[in-house]
Design a protein around this motif. Structure first.
Motif, PDB file in Angstrom:
ATOM      1  N   TYR A 178       0.827  -1.206   0.000  1.00  0.00           N
ATOM      2  CA  TYR A 178       0.000   0.000   0.000  1.00  0.00           C
ATOM      3  C   TYR A 178       0.865   1.261   0.000  1.00  0.00           C
ATOM      4  N   LEU A 179       1.928   1.250   0.778  1.00  0.00           N
ATOM      5  CA  LEU A 179       2.823   2.401   0.819  1.00  0.00           C
ATOM      6  C   LEU A 179       3.492   2.611  -0.538  1.00  0.00           C
ATOM      7  N   VAL A 180       3.941   1.525  -1.168  1.00  0.00           N
ATOM      8  CA  VAL A 180       4.564   1.620  -2.488  1.00  0.00           C
ATOM      9  C   VAL A 180       3.557   2.113  -3.520  1.00  0.00           C
ATOM     10  N   GLY A 181       2.333   1.581  -3.472  1.00  0.00           N
ATOM     11  CA  GLY A 181       1.307   1.999  -4.422  1.00  0.00           C
ATOM     12  C   GLY A 181       0.995   3.485  -4.326  1.00  0.00           C
ATOM     13  N   LEU A 182       0.867   3.994  -3.096  1.00  0.00           N
ATOM     14  CA  LEU A 182       0.595   5.424  -2.922  1.00  0.00           C
ATOM     15  C   LEU A 182       1.774   6.271  -3.393  1.00  0.00           C
ATOM     16  N   THR A 183       2.983   5.766  -3.179  1.00  0.00           N
ATOM     17  CA  THR A 183       4.163   6.488  -3.662  1.00  0.00           C
ATOM     18  C   THR A 183       4.158   6.579  -5.186  1.00  0.00           C
ATOM     19  N   LEU A 184       3.827   5.474  -5.840  1.00  0.00           N
ATOM     20  CA  LEU A 184       3.789   5.460  -7.300  1.00  0.00           C
ATOM     21  C   LEU A 184       2.676   6.348  -7.839  1.00  0.00           C
ATOM     22  N   LEU A 185       1.581   6.446  -7.112  1.00  0.00           N
ATOM     23  CA  LEU A 185       0.457   7.272  -7.562  1.00  0.00           C
ATOM     24  C   LEU A 185       0.738   8.764  -7.438  1.00  0.00           C
ATOM     25  N   PHE A 186       1.287   9.174  -6.308  1.00  0.00           N
ATOM     26  CA  PHE A 186       1.317  10.602  -5.995  1.00  0.00           C
ATOM     27  C   PHE A 186       2.721  11.209  -5.900  1.00  0.00           C
ATOM     28  N   VAL A 187       3.749  10.409  -5.737  1.00  0.00           N
ATOM     29  CA  VAL A 187       5.080  10.955  -5.488  1.00  0.00           C
ATOM     30  C   VAL A 187       5.969  10.908  -6.723  1.00  0.00           C
ATOM     31  N   VAL A 188       5.861   9.827  -7.503  1.00  0.00           N
ATOM     32  CA  VAL A 188       6.807   9.589  -8.602  1.00  0.00           C
ATOM     33  C   VAL A 188       6.900  10.754  -9.593  1.00  0.00           C
ATOM     34  N   PRO A 189       5.793  11.333 -10.066  1.00  0.00           N
ATOM     35  CA  PRO A 189       5.947  12.378 -11.089  1.00  0.00           C
ATOM     36  C   PRO A 189       6.772  13.571 -10.643  1.00  0.00           C
ATOM     37  N   GLY A 190       6.834  13.830  -9.341  1.00  0.00           N
ATOM     38  CA  GLY A 190       7.523  15.021  -8.877  1.00  0.00           C
ATOM     39  C   GLY A 190       8.829  14.777  -8.148  1.00  0.00           C
ATOM     40  N   VAL A 191       9.167  13.533  -7.860  1.00  0.00           N
ATOM     41  CA  VAL A 191      10.372  13.232  -7.080  1.00  0.00           C
ATOM     42  C   VAL A 191      11.250  12.258  -7.863  1.00  0.00           C
ATOM     43  N   ALA A 192      12.466  12.685  -8.177  1.00  0.00           N
ATOM     44  CA  ALA A 192      13.392  11.823  -8.913  1.00  0.00           C
ATOM     45  C   ALA A 192      13.774  10.607  -8.088  1.00  0.00           C
ATOM     46  N   TRP A 193      13.960   9.479  -8.760  1.00  0.00           N
ATOM     47  CA  TRP A 193      14.370   8.201  -8.189  1.00  0.00           C
ATOM     48  C   TRP A 193      13.256   7.490  -7.428  1.00  0.00           C
ATOM     49  N   ALA A 194      12.096   8.140  -7.245  1.00  0.00           N
ATOM     50  CA  ALA A 194      11.034   7.508  -6.473  1.00  0.00           C
ATOM     51  C   ALA A 194      10.476   6.277  -7.177  1.00  0.00           C
ATOM     52  N   GLU A 195      10.618   6.209  -8.511  1.00  0.00           N
ATOM     53  CA  GLU A 195      10.101   5.062  -9.254  1.00  0.00           C
ATOM     54  C   GLU A 195      10.825   3.765  -8.918  1.00  0.00           C
ATOM     55  N   LEU A 196      11.965   3.866  -8.237  1.00  0.00           N
ATOM     56  CA  LEU A 196      12.700   2.656  -7.846  1.00  0.00           C
ATOM     57  C   LEU A 196      11.954   1.829  -6.809  1.00  0.00           C
ATOM     58  N   VAL A 197      10.938   2.419  -6.167  1.00  0.00           N
ATOM     59  CA  VAL A 197      10.195   1.643  -5.165  1.00  0.00           C
ATOM     60  C   VAL A 197       9.465   0.462  -5.803  1.00  0.00           C
ATOM     61  N   PHE A 198       9.126   0.576  -7.088  1.00  0.00           N
ATOM     62  CA  PHE A 198       8.406  -0.534  -7.735  1.00  0.00           C
ATOM     63  C   PHE A 198       9.284  -1.762  -7.923  1.00  0.00           C
ATOM     64  N   PRO A 199      10.467  -1.651  -8.557  1.00  0.00           N
ATOM     65  CA  PRO A 199      11.307  -2.848  -8.634  1.00  0.00           C
ATOM     66  C   PRO A 199      11.751  -3.364  -7.271  1.00  0.00           C
ATOM     67  N   ILE A 200      11.917  -2.473  -6.290  1.00  0.00           N
ATOM     68  CA  ILE A 200      12.271  -2.939  -4.943  1.00  0.00           C
ATOM     69  C   ILE A 200      11.135  -3.772  -4.361  1.00  0.00           C
ATOM     70  N   TRP A 201       9.895  -3.311  -4.533  1.00  0.00           N
ATOM     71  CA  TRP A 201       8.739  -4.090  -4.055  1.00  0.00           C
ATOM     72  C   TRP A 201       8.670  -5.430  -4.770  1.00  0.00           C
ATOM     73  N   ALA A 202       8.857  -5.431  -6.080  1.00  0.00           N
ATOM     74  CA  ALA A 202       8.822  -6.682  -6.839  1.00  0.00           C
ATOM     75  C   ALA A 202       9.907  -7.640  -6.358  1.00  0.00           C
TER      76      ALA A 202
END
Length: 235
Positions: A178-202
């Protein structure tokens, strides 16, 4: 070899492929971020990208197709781990968002590759090159961060909801989703490197599936030995 042990090998092997997906996608993201720092633009760099940066981006783009293929196996790994008890509605959202993520990821990679090819061929038409670079860069970035990563968010949230309802993942792993999903929804477009949470979760989920697969196989073997011992003693 019993049918139970044979059946358990598929999710275990797919869990290993999920790790491969996480490593490849994470490596591609890191290479692109390093080659194209946040805020870099055509005028500041004297051109779209330097030679070394272009080579790094091309290498990252070469990893994307394999990451997408491995991700399809990862979808199968998670569904196999959930089993027949999965909710059909959430399973449809889960699988659909995963497929759209792969399609959008491939689209972003194709746009980036086309942009590099256009930049290479655009030396003779330097007047149009900055505009093409700005358009293509923004289009690629939007596909990746606005669309692909938000589909990844739906994928993670639906998987975590199924896991929380059925108890197929530990509670902490579902809450992490849930924390990763919310990060991908609301944080990724504005924060560099935040998209790395998805492969880390996987990666974390794949490791859990692997460990669970080993435990199930060990339990199945113990049950099989116990059954043979009972049969031999007549009990």
């Amino acid at each position: 070899m019993s049918d139970t042990v044979r059946a358990l090998r598929t999710p275990r092997a797919a869990g290993a492929v999920g790790i491969a997906f996480a490593v490849l996608l994470g490596a591609a993201i890191v290479m692109v971020r390093v080659a194209i720092p946040e805020g870099q633009h055509y005028a500041a760099s004297g051109g779209p990208l330097s030679g070394d940066s272009r080579h790094t981006v091309r290498t990252a783009l070469g990893l994307i197709p394999f990451a997408g293929i491995f991700f399809l196996w990862f979808i199968g790994a998670v569904r196999a781990h959930v089993g027949d008890a999965e909710d059909r509605f959430l399973a449809t959202v889960f699988q659909g968002s995963g497929l759209i993520f792969v399609a959008t990821l491939f689209g972003a990679a194709a746009c980036a590759g086309s942009l590099l090819a256009t930049a290479d061929a655009g030396a003779a038409d330097g007047a149009r090159l900055p505009q093409l670079w700005f358009f293509g860069g923004h289009f690629t970035y939007s596909l990746l961060t606005t669309y692909a990563m938000r589909m990844a968010a739906v994928f993670v949230l639906s998987a975590s909801t199924v896991a929380l309802r059925l108890g197929t993942f530990p509670r902490w792993l579902a809450l992490l989703g849930y924390l990763v999903g919310l990060t991908l929804l609301f944080v990724v477009p504005g924060v560099a490197w935040a998209e790395l949470v998805f492969p880390i979760w996987a990666l974390v989920v794949s490791l859990h599936i692997l460990v669970a697969g080993f435990r199930r196989e060990a339990a199945a073997r113990l049950d099989g030995r116990g059954g043979r011992e009972d049969a031999s003693t007549g009990r």
